[in-house]
Design a protein around this motif. Structure first.
Motif, PDB file in Angstrom:
ATOM      1  N   THR A 161       0.815  -1.674  -0.161  1.00 33.24           N
ATOM      2  CA  THR A 161       0.018  -0.113   0.591  1.00 33.24           C
ATOM      3  C   THR A 161       0.653   1.159   0.158  1.00 33.24           C
ATOM      4  OG1 THR A 161      -2.357  -0.584   1.588  1.00 33.24           O
ATOM      5  CG2 THR A 161      -2.111   1.132   1.196  1.00 33.24           C
ATOM      6  N   VAL A 162       2.007   1.356   0.837  1.00 34.05           N
ATOM      7  CA  VAL A 162       3.298   2.724   0.912  1.00 34.05           C
ATOM      8  C   VAL A 162       3.479   3.004  -0.420  1.00 34.05           C
ATOM      9  CG1 VAL A 162       5.206   3.694   2.641  1.00 34.05           C
ATOM     10  CG2 VAL A 162       3.262   2.225   3.722  1.00 34.05           C
ATOM     11  N   ARG A 163       4.191   1.898  -0.979  1.00 30.63           N
ATOM     12  CA  ARG A 163       4.614   1.273  -2.728  1.00 30.63           C
ATOM     13  C   ARG A 163       3.807   2.012  -3.038  1.00 30.63           C
ATOM     14  NH1 ARG A 163       7.257  -4.709  -2.022  1.00 30.63           N
ATOM     15  NH2 ARG A 163       9.067  -4.285  -0.067  1.00 30.63           N
ATOM     16  N   ILE A 164       2.760   1.040  -3.723  1.00 31.16           N
ATOM     17  CA  ILE A 164       2.017   1.906  -4.791  1.00 31.16           C
ATOM     18  C   ILE A 164       0.771   3.701  -4.096  1.00 31.16           C
ATOM     19  CG2 ILE A 164      -0.939   1.843  -5.449  1.00 31.16           C
ATOM     20  CD1 ILE A 164      -0.292  -0.824  -5.293  1.00 31.16           C
ATOM     21  N   ASP A 165       1.233   3.852  -3.374  1.00 27.87           N
ATOM     22  CA  ASP A 165       0.723   5.668  -2.570  1.00 27.87           C
ATOM     23  C   ASP A 165       2.225   6.695  -3.102  1.00 27.87           C
ATOM     24  OD1 ASP A 165      -1.963   4.801  -2.100  1.00 27.87           O
ATOM     25  OD2 ASP A 165      -1.672   4.663   0.181  1.00 27.87           O
ATOM     26  N   LYS A 166       3.119   5.814  -2.531  1.00 28.26           N
ATOM     27  CA  LYS A 166       4.639   6.949  -2.849  1.00 28.26           C
ATOM     28  C   LYS A 166       4.101   6.855  -4.224  1.00 28.26           C
ATOM     29  CE  LYS A 166       8.208   8.835  -1.559  1.00 28.26           C
ATOM     30  NZ  LYS A 166       8.169  10.220  -0.760  1.00 28.26           N
TER      31      LYS A 166
END
Length: 214
Positions: A161-166
């Motif tokens: 989730t963090v990777r995609i949002d970033k």
């Protein structure tokens, strides 16, 4: 037919023929080429993550097509302008010394100077080189992000989730940067009027000076 008249016909023909690639670029849209395995083929993401990333890329395709097409348009015109302005910078002073009583010699000098002045005025007024760099850099920056997300998603964060949002955040940043560059480089009416006056002066004053970088 005098030698000066033949030279004028040759110059005009070469200028028109070499403009064909520019005209072709101005009248067609480029297609995006497949870049190998996409997010749907990636082993690094869940099905939900793949779906989010694939949808984001689909939404970016129109923007990428626009960037690629306009980068090519500005690139071809920049090369055309740079080539003929450079040639006229050398040729106009020589022609100015060589003209004689033949009226065709004066017409050749006028056409060469006017052609160069018009190209210089258009290039400066519409900031051709700056636009090319903005669109080309934006396209390159996006694909660097895209490949990084495919090959090394860990650099974007610890969880999916963090990777995609970033990744989405950085894509938005690239779009904002290109949009800001496009807006800043867009000519105003004052710019166009000023460069038109410079072009008229250059065409009427004989030799054209070496173009200055903005």
């Amino acid at each position: 037919m005098s030698g000066w008249a033949i030279a004028l016909v040759v110059y005009s023909s070469l200028a028109l023929i070499s403009f064909i690639p520019v005209l072709r670029a101005l009248t067609k849209w480029l297609d995006l080429k497949p870049g190998g395995p996409s997010f749907t083929d990636s082993p690094h993401f869940s099905e939900e993550g793949k779906n989010r990333l694939a949808q984001n890329f689909e939404r970016m395709q129109g923007t990428l097509t626009f960037w690629k097409t306009y980068a090519e348009r500005y690139r071809t015109f920049h090369i055309y302008s740079l080539t003929w302005i450079s040639l006229s910078t050398v040729g106009v002073p020589l022609l100015a010394q060589a003209i004689d009583s033949d009226p065709w010699s004066k017409w050749l000098l006028t056409v060469v100077a006017a052609h160069s002045a018009i190209l210089l005025a258009v290039s400066r007024a519409f900031r051709v080189e700056a636009h090319y760099k903005a669109f080309r850099n934006g396209e390159s920056e996006f694909y660097d992000l895209y490949r990084r997300m495919l090959d090394r998603p860990g650099v974007f964060g610890g969880s999916e989730t963090v990777r995609i949002d970033k990744y989405f955040e950085q894509v938005e940043t690239v779009r904002r940067v290109v949009r800001a560059a496009e807006t800043d480089n867009f000519p105003s009416m004052e710019d166009v009027a000023q460069e038109s006056r410079v072009g008229h002066l250059g065409a009427g004053s004989g030799p054209v000076g070496t173009p200055q970088r903005n």
